[in-house]
Design a protein around this motif. Structure first.
Motif, short mmCIF file in Angstrom:
data_model
loop_
_atom_site.label_atom_id
_atom_site.label_comp_id
_atom_site.label_asym_id
_atom_site.label_seq_id
_atom_site.Cartn_x
_atom_site.Cartn_y
_atom_site.Cartn_z
N HIS A 150 0.70 -1.06 0.09
CA HIS A 150 0.13 -0.07 -0.03
C HIS A 150 0.72 1.21 -0.05
O HIS A 150 0.35 2.51 0.04
CB HIS A 150 -0.81 -0.03 1.05
CG HIS A 150 -0.10 -0.07 2.67
ND1 HIS A 150 0.45 -1.07 3.08
CD2 HIS A 150 0.23 1.12 3.62
CE1 HIS A 150 1.28 -0.77 3.97
NE2 HIS A 150 0.59 0.42 4.59
N CYS A 209 -5.76 -9.56 6.55
CA CYS A 209 -6.17 -8.14 6.18
C CYS A 209 -6.95 -7.66 7.06
O CYS A 209 -7.80 -8.50 7.69
CB CYS A 209 -6.73 -8.04 4.63
SG CYS A 209 -5.53 -8.53 3.45
N ASP A 210 -6.94 -6.17 7.29
CA ASP A 210 -7.94 -5.63 8.13
C ASP A 210 -9.36 -5.42 7.43
O ASP A 210 -9.53 -5.93 6.24
CB ASP A 210 -7.42 -4.45 8.82
CG ASP A 210 -7.16 -3.27 7.79
OD1 ASP A 210 -7.60 -3.65 6.42
OD2 ASP A 210 -6.50 -2.28 8.12
N ARG A 211 -10.21 -4.66 8.08
CA ARG A 211 -11.53 -4.63 7.47
C ARG A 211 -11.37 -3.69 6.24
O ARG A 211 -12.31 -3.61 5.23
CB ARG A 211 -12.44 -3.80 8.42
CG ARG A 211 -12.84 -4.56 9.39
CD ARG A 211 -13.91 -4.02 10.41
NE ARG A 211 -14.38 -4.74 11.48
CZ ARG A 211 -13.90 -4.99 12.58
NH1 ARG A 211 -12.63 -4.40 12.93
NH2 ARG A 211 -14.23 -5.79 13.63
N ALA A 212 -10.53 -2.99 5.96
CA ALA A 212 -10.19 -1.94 4.86
C ALA A 212 -9.53 -2.98 3.68
O ALA A 212 -9.24 -2.38 2.66
CB ALA A 212 -9.63 -0.60 5.25
N GLY A 213 -8.99 -4.00 4.22
CA GLY A 213 -8.37 -4.81 3.13
C GLY A 213 -6.92 -4.69 3.18
O GLY A 213 -6.10 -5.19 2.25
#
Length: 249
Positions: A150, A209-213
């Motif tokens: 990212h 991954c977290d909730r945001a991907g």
């Protein structure tokens, strides 16, 4: 009052320094070694070691060396029990080790370094592992490539110290090649490296991954480069499935 607060802050800093040095050493250390490693005054180290031993945070051996005490184990156990990701990841790791008899780890970034949070080894005579909590340069690992997707090239340059692109065998990792690896890992959704920090090591990393991907951690297999293509495929599929199950949906 300011002097008292400053003195207390220094005391806390020295306690942290003692713990960090013991963790880095991974063994009991003598008072002399702790004094040299922390740079703290002799009287301060002796006083803090006595206090920490009294409350069970340190234990003193017959030769006068000190290491983490039983109380520290309780705190670590509490954290692992109440941290949902670590608790679930531990069960996933145990299942993977039972199936493949390969060293399996939960790995994360800590600042500008990589660390192993959980690790389980197989009972096989030959296995590859890394010490839990030891900070390793990000470019040395598959996980490091996987968890930076990212970030832009400039952000990665700003994050990673230039010296960390030199492996422990003296080989220089080219930044452009490293960044291509990061982008490739992002595109394919996993990362595999061979012979990077160890000539005989194959590392597979799958993102959690977290909730945001965004990838916040990785499940990793540490195995031999001699692993057959068929076995590699099966290991990678199960690794990806386990990491996906640990990710926020």
């Amino acid at each position: 009052m300011a002097v008292t607060e400053s003195s207390r802050a220094r005391g806390v800093d020295r306690v942290i320094a003692i713990f960090r040095q013991l963790h880095i050493a991974q063994r009991p250390m003598t008072m002399r070694e702790l004094i040299e490693a922390t740079g703290a005054p002799r009287s301060s180290i002796y006083e803090l070691a006595a206090i920490l031993t009294e409350v069970g945070w340190l234990e003193t051996a017959a030769d006068g060396s000190v290491f983490f005490g039983r109380e520290m184990h309780y705190y670590g156990s509490d954290y692992a029990t109440h941290n949902d990701l670590i608790s679930r990841a531990h069960q996933a790791i145990l299942a993977l080790v039972r199936k493949y008899e390969e060293t399996t780890q939960l790995c994360m970034l800590e600042g500008n370094k990589y660390t192993v949070v959980l690790s389980e080894s197989s009972a096989r005579p030959f296995n590859i592992s890394s010490d839990i909590g030891v900070r390793v340069p990000i470019p040395w690992t598959a996980t490091g490539r996987l968890l930076l997707g990212h970030l832009s090239a400039d952000e990665i340059r700003a994050l990673i110290p230039a010296d960390d692109f030199v492996l422990d065998n003296g080989v220089q990792i080219d930044f452009a090649e490293f960044f291509r690896d990061v982008q490739h890992a992002k595109e394919q959704g996993y990362c595999c490296t061979e012979g990077l920090s160890n000539a005989f090591r194959l590392c597979m990393a799958a993102p959690i991954c977290d909730r945001a991907g965004f990838p916040i951690a990785a499940l990793c297999f540490m195995t031999s480069r001699d692993t057959s293509p068929e076995r590699r495929t099966g290991m990678l599929e199960d690794l990806l499935q386990s990491a996906k199950a640990l990710s926020h949906r």
